[in-house]
Design a protein around this motif. Sequence first.
Motif, short mmCIF file in Angstrom:
data_model
loop_
_atom_site.label_atom_id
_atom_site.label_comp_id
_atom_site.label_asym_id
_atom_site.label_seq_id
_atom_site.Cartn_x
_atom_site.Cartn_y
_atom_site.Cartn_z
N VAL A 66 0.82 -1.21 0.00
CA VAL A 66 0.00 0.00 0.00
C VAL A 66 0.85 1.27 0.00
CG1 VAL A 66 -1.88 -1.16 1.17
CG2 VAL A 66 -0.19 0.06 2.52
N GLY A 67 2.12 1.18 0.12
CA GLY A 67 2.97 2.36 0.08
C GLY A 67 4.36 2.02 0.58
N ASN A 68 5.41 2.54 -0.05
CA ASN A 68 6.75 2.10 0.29
C ASN A 68 7.45 3.04 1.25
OD1 ASN A 68 7.12 4.24 -1.46
ND2 ASN A 68 8.89 3.32 -2.48
N VAL A 69 6.80 4.09 1.76
CA VAL A 69 7.40 4.99 2.73
C VAL A 69 6.48 5.09 3.95
CG1 VAL A 69 8.24 7.31 3.22
CG2 VAL A 69 8.57 6.33 0.95
N LYS A 70 7.06 4.89 5.13
CA LYS A 70 6.29 4.97 6.37
C LYS A 70 7.02 5.88 7.35
CE LYS A 70 4.18 2.13 9.99
NZ LYS A 70 3.99 0.75 10.52
N LEU A 71 6.30 6.84 7.93
CA LEU A 71 6.86 7.75 8.91
C LEU A 71 6.47 7.30 10.31
CD1 LEU A 71 6.17 11.20 7.22
CD2 LEU A 71 8.32 9.94 7.27
N THR A 72 7.44 7.21 11.19
CA THR A 72 7.18 6.86 12.58
C THR A 72 8.00 7.78 13.48
OG1 THR A 72 8.97 5.21 12.60
CG2 THR A 72 6.75 4.44 12.00
N GLY A 73 7.82 7.64 14.77
CA GLY A 73 8.59 8.45 15.69
C GLY A 73 8.25 8.14 17.12
N ASP A 74 8.92 8.82 18.05
CA ASP A 74 8.62 8.67 19.46
C ASP A 74 9.02 9.93 20.20
OD1 ASP A 74 11.42 8.32 20.69
OD2 ASP A 74 11.42 6.74 19.19
N ALA A 75 8.45 10.10 21.38
CA ALA A 75 8.76 11.24 22.24
C ALA A 75 8.89 10.74 23.67
CB ALA A 75 7.67 12.30 22.14
N ARG A 76 9.82 11.33 24.40
CA ARG A 76 10.06 10.92 25.78
C ARG A 76 10.22 12.14 26.67
NH1 ARG A 76 15.64 8.11 26.70
NH2 ARG A 76 16.33 10.29 26.70
N VAL A 77 9.54 12.14 27.81
CA VAL A 77 9.74 13.12 28.87
C VAL A 77 10.27 12.35 30.08
CG1 VAL A 77 8.71 14.86 30.34
CG2 VAL A 77 7.89 14.58 28.00
N ARG A 78 11.44 12.74 30.58
CA ARG A 78 12.15 11.93 31.56
C ARG A 78 12.51 12.72 32.81
NH1 ARG A 78 17.78 9.32 29.60
NH2 ARG A 78 18.33 11.54 29.52
N TYR A 79 12.42 12.03 33.96
CA TYR A 79 12.84 12.58 35.25
C TYR A 79 13.88 11.65 35.85
CZ TYR A 79 12.70 13.71 40.24
OH TYR A 79 13.04 14.04 41.54
N ARG A 80 15.03 12.21 36.23
CA ARG A 80 16.07 11.44 36.90
C ARG A 80 16.54 12.20 38.14
NH1 ARG A 80 20.60 10.12 32.55
NH2 ARG A 80 20.31 12.35 32.12
N TYR A 81 16.65 11.48 39.24
CA TYR A 81 17.04 12.14 40.49
C TYR A 81 18.11 11.34 41.22
CZ TYR A 81 16.95 13.78 45.30
OH TYR A 81 17.33 14.27 46.53
N GLN A 82 19.13 12.06 41.68
CA GLN A 82 20.13 11.52 42.58
C GLN A 82 20.63 12.68 43.44
OE1 GLN A 82 23.80 9.95 40.87
NE2 GLN A 82 23.94 8.40 42.47
N LYS A 83 20.57 12.52 44.73
CA LYS A 83 20.93 13.59 45.65
C LYS A 83 22.33 14.13 45.36
CE LYS A 83 21.23 14.69 50.57
NZ LYS A 83 21.13 14.16 51.96
N ASP A 84 22.42 15.46 45.28
CA ASP A 84 23.68 16.17 45.06
C ASP A 84 24.27 15.97 43.66
OD1 ASP A 84 23.59 17.11 47.71
OD2 ASP A 84 24.65 15.32 48.43
#
Length: 374
Positions: free
Chosen positions: A38-56
């Motif tokens: 049905v078509g030879n080109v496909k567009l995909t993607g992803d998005a990420r929102v991230r939180y990382r914590y370590q004291k100091d």
Amino acid sequence: HMDKASVEQRALINKLADEFADELNNLGVRVSALENRVGNVKLTGDARVRYRYQKDVKENDNSWDYRVRLRANAMVNDRTKVTYGISTGSKSFAENGKAEDENDIFTDIAKVDYSFGSSKNWNLSVGRTDKYVIGGSKAYGYNYGDVFDRAELSYKGDNFKATAGYGRFKEGGLAGFDYTYKDANDVEHTVSIEGTKTAYGLIEGSFDNGTAIGAYYNTFHADDYNTLVNGSEVDDLWGAYASFNFGKDWNLLANYERVSYENDISTARGKEDSASVWIGRLTYGKASMATPKSWDAWVEYLNAEDGAFIGGSTNSWRWGAMDNLESWGAGIDYTFAKNAQFQVMQSFASKIKDNSNNSSDPEEQTRAQFVFAF
């Protein structure tokens, strides 16, 4: 009659094929074959929102970042596929510059894959990939799992696969700039690897239930031969892993990796020419982006000698100093809507492995993120 379908009809077929992907797979229908027609080109993607914590170490605005990636996949013919993608990289919310000055979107994937052989079980891939993992997809990826330029030949049979390739690391301390960090004993490590290249090989045997056992090897060299960690050239790395599926929903991963140096390096254990790491992970369930309300939970154990981490862009959820460390971790992945997943990870019982300086044990790490696919 798909070959005669209009643009609108093809769009509908694509939408339906995606919506009923699980059902079609259960019926043995190759969705990829439908997409090719049905078509030879496909567009995909992803998005990420991230939180990382370590004291100091990672706190406040410095704990938050985001990343967006776009991919274009084109089938040239039934044996040749071209993939191109761009990424924003991880953008920290702690950055104070103007948005218009953030012109650092980069190409993280640009490759051509060609399948050959009577059953198309041989594949030649040339170009840049966004996810080269030292040890392969079933291994943990302790030392590296990121952007990589390479030429790679692989064979995949029913219960066996083999891969060989040659390439250059493009991210982290392996990518052409100095990488400095302090270990748990407050000893500073500097990795200076200018344009590091590697030749590598991987073999893996698998069983019908998905269980796999494999071994891998990498040898490193730089154009100007200054692949340094604490003043010594990184020579080679080898590892082995076993990924066991048992019961209906359980998986156990065991991974061993050893890195060798050309000469002795200073470690918390004294002068050594090699260092190793043991990693184990037990997982229950499987969180699939295509299946709402699917989930998994896991617990892992990390035992790494000083010098085992050579400063690459790790595939692990952890960050910072990852050697001379004994630590546990746990996490949950939950798909709360189709193509939308929440993930949380937490370390615990972390301590210095060889504590010759009687230093304080490292602070625990927390990571939580939303991931969206489109």
